[in-house]
Enzyme design. Structure first.
Site, PDB file in Angstrom:
ATOM      1  N   HIS A 292       8.539   9.740 -18.314  1.00 31.01           N
ATOM      2  CA  HIS A 292       8.254   8.524 -17.572  1.00 31.01           C
ATOM      3  C   HIS A 292       8.263   7.337 -18.523  1.00 31.01           C
ATOM      4  CE1 HIS A 292       6.098  10.846 -14.088  1.00 31.01           C
ATOM      5  NE2 HIS A 292       7.404  11.050 -14.135  1.00 31.01           N
TER       6      HIS A 292
ATOM      7  N   GLU B 189       6.002   5.308 -19.383  1.00 28.60           N
ATOM      8  CA  GLU B 189       4.864   5.257 -20.297  1.00 28.60           C
ATOM      9  C   GLU B 189       5.124   6.120 -21.532  1.00 28.60           C
ATOM     10  OE1 GLU B 189       3.073   5.007 -16.052  1.00 28.60           O
ATOM     11  OE2 GLU B 189       4.769   5.986 -17.060  1.00 28.60           O
TER      12      GLU B 189
ATOM     13  N   CYS C 144       0.883  11.260 -17.602  1.00 26.04           N
ATOM     14  CA  CYS C 144       1.047  10.087 -18.461  1.00 26.04           C
ATOM     15  C   CYS C 144      -0.307   9.561 -18.921  1.00 26.04           C
ATOM     16  CB  CYS C 144       1.817   8.995 -17.729  1.00 26.04           C
ATOM     17  SG  CYS C 144       3.582   9.333 -17.568  1.00 26.04           S
TER      18      CYS C 144
ATOM     19  N   GLU D 175       0.828  -1.209   0.000  1.00 25.86           N
ATOM     20  CA  GLU D 175       0.000   0.000   0.000  1.00 25.86           C
ATOM     21  C   GLU D 175       0.860   1.255   0.000  1.00 25.86           C
ATOM     22  OE1 GLU D 175      -3.409   2.275   2.669  1.00 25.86           O
ATOM     23  OE2 GLU D 175      -2.776   0.238   3.192  1.00 25.86           O
TER      24      GLU D 175
ATOM     25  N   CYS E 136       0.669   8.417 -13.716  1.00 28.10           N
ATOM     26  CA  CYS E 136       0.376   9.724 -13.145  1.00 28.10           C
ATOM     27  C   CYS E 136      -0.617  10.426 -14.074  1.00 28.10           C
ATOM     28  CB  CYS E 136       1.655  10.546 -12.996  1.00 28.10           C
ATOM     29  SG  CYS E 136       2.432  11.010 -14.561  1.00 28.10           S
TER      30      CYS E 136
END
Length: 224
Positions: free
Chosen positions: A98, A100, A131, A60, A128
């Site tokens: 990034h 992606e 992205c 988490e 994010c």
């Protein structure tokens, strides 16, 4: 609820790529970690096992996981029904783009407009907002592309901006899923270097199933 990092782990030094960093009491060392310089996008076919075990773990709280790892499978289908497949991985760390975006900038330019593409991403955490916006724009203008994204963790999922970005992905036709234990095993078998002395079989970590169910519920609530 997903397994939280233990208090003892929180007191330990931050790690880079799954390796512990020592001497964090040194002010200069702390400054180096805070002011990390840009890194280039890294590409390859298989990633080191210790990267996978740390970066893809579906905890988490993702303390110290400051990279995005993206494993991809590209299936190209011709009009005759023939399918060609390729795969690899991308990673970033404080890079301008990034992982992606790096896929769109370095992998997609090789795509043939005459073929249909089914692309599957196995990503350490969800995109994010920036992205996600790039993904939406790419899908809207690339009609021969279908994208499935499987993520280990949800990135900042409590933020309204992130939730809106994930919903826009769905609206654009992107299929977004949380990785099941079987998906982590698939990555282990197909994208991870089998180091000497390392067990060839995938060894699930504690709470992998519980954490999957936790994130699956959160994603369902966001996308409904």
């Amino acid at each position: 609820m997903a397994q939280k990092e233990e208090a003892a782990a929180a007191a330990e030094p931050a790690s880079q790529n799954g390796e512990e960093v020592e001497n964090l009491e040194d002010p200069e060392k702390l400054k180096e970690l805070i002011e990390l310089p840009p890194f280039e996008i890294v590409t390859g076919e298989r990633l080191p096992a210790h990267y996978f075990k740390f970066q893809f773990r579906n905890v988490e709280y993702s303390s110290g996981r400051n990279k995005t790892f993206l494993c991809y499978v590209v299936e190209a289908q011709s009009k005759g029904g023939q399918v060609q497949a390729s795969r690899g991985y991308l990673e970033d760390e404080h890079a301008t783009n990034h992982a992606e975006e790096a896929f769109f900038n370095s992998i997609m330019p090789t795509f043939d407009p005459a073929l249909r593409y089914m692309v599957t991403w196995y990503v350490s955490s969800s995109p994010c907002a920036a992205c996600a916006d790039r993904i939406v724009k790419t899908l809207n203008k690339t009609k021969n592309l279908r994208l499935l994204i499987l993520v280990g963790r949800l990135f900042m999922w409590e933020e309204p901006e992130i939730q809106a970005a994930l919903r826009k992905l769905k609206e654009a036709g992107c299929r977004l899923r949380i990785m099941k234990p079987q998906d982590f095993e698939y990555i282990w078998q197909n994208f991870v270097e089998q180091e000497e002395g390392e067990s060839k079989a995938f060894e699930p970590w504690e709470d992998i199933q519980e954490n999957f169910l936790y994130y699956e519920e959160k994603l369902a609530d966001i996308l409904k």
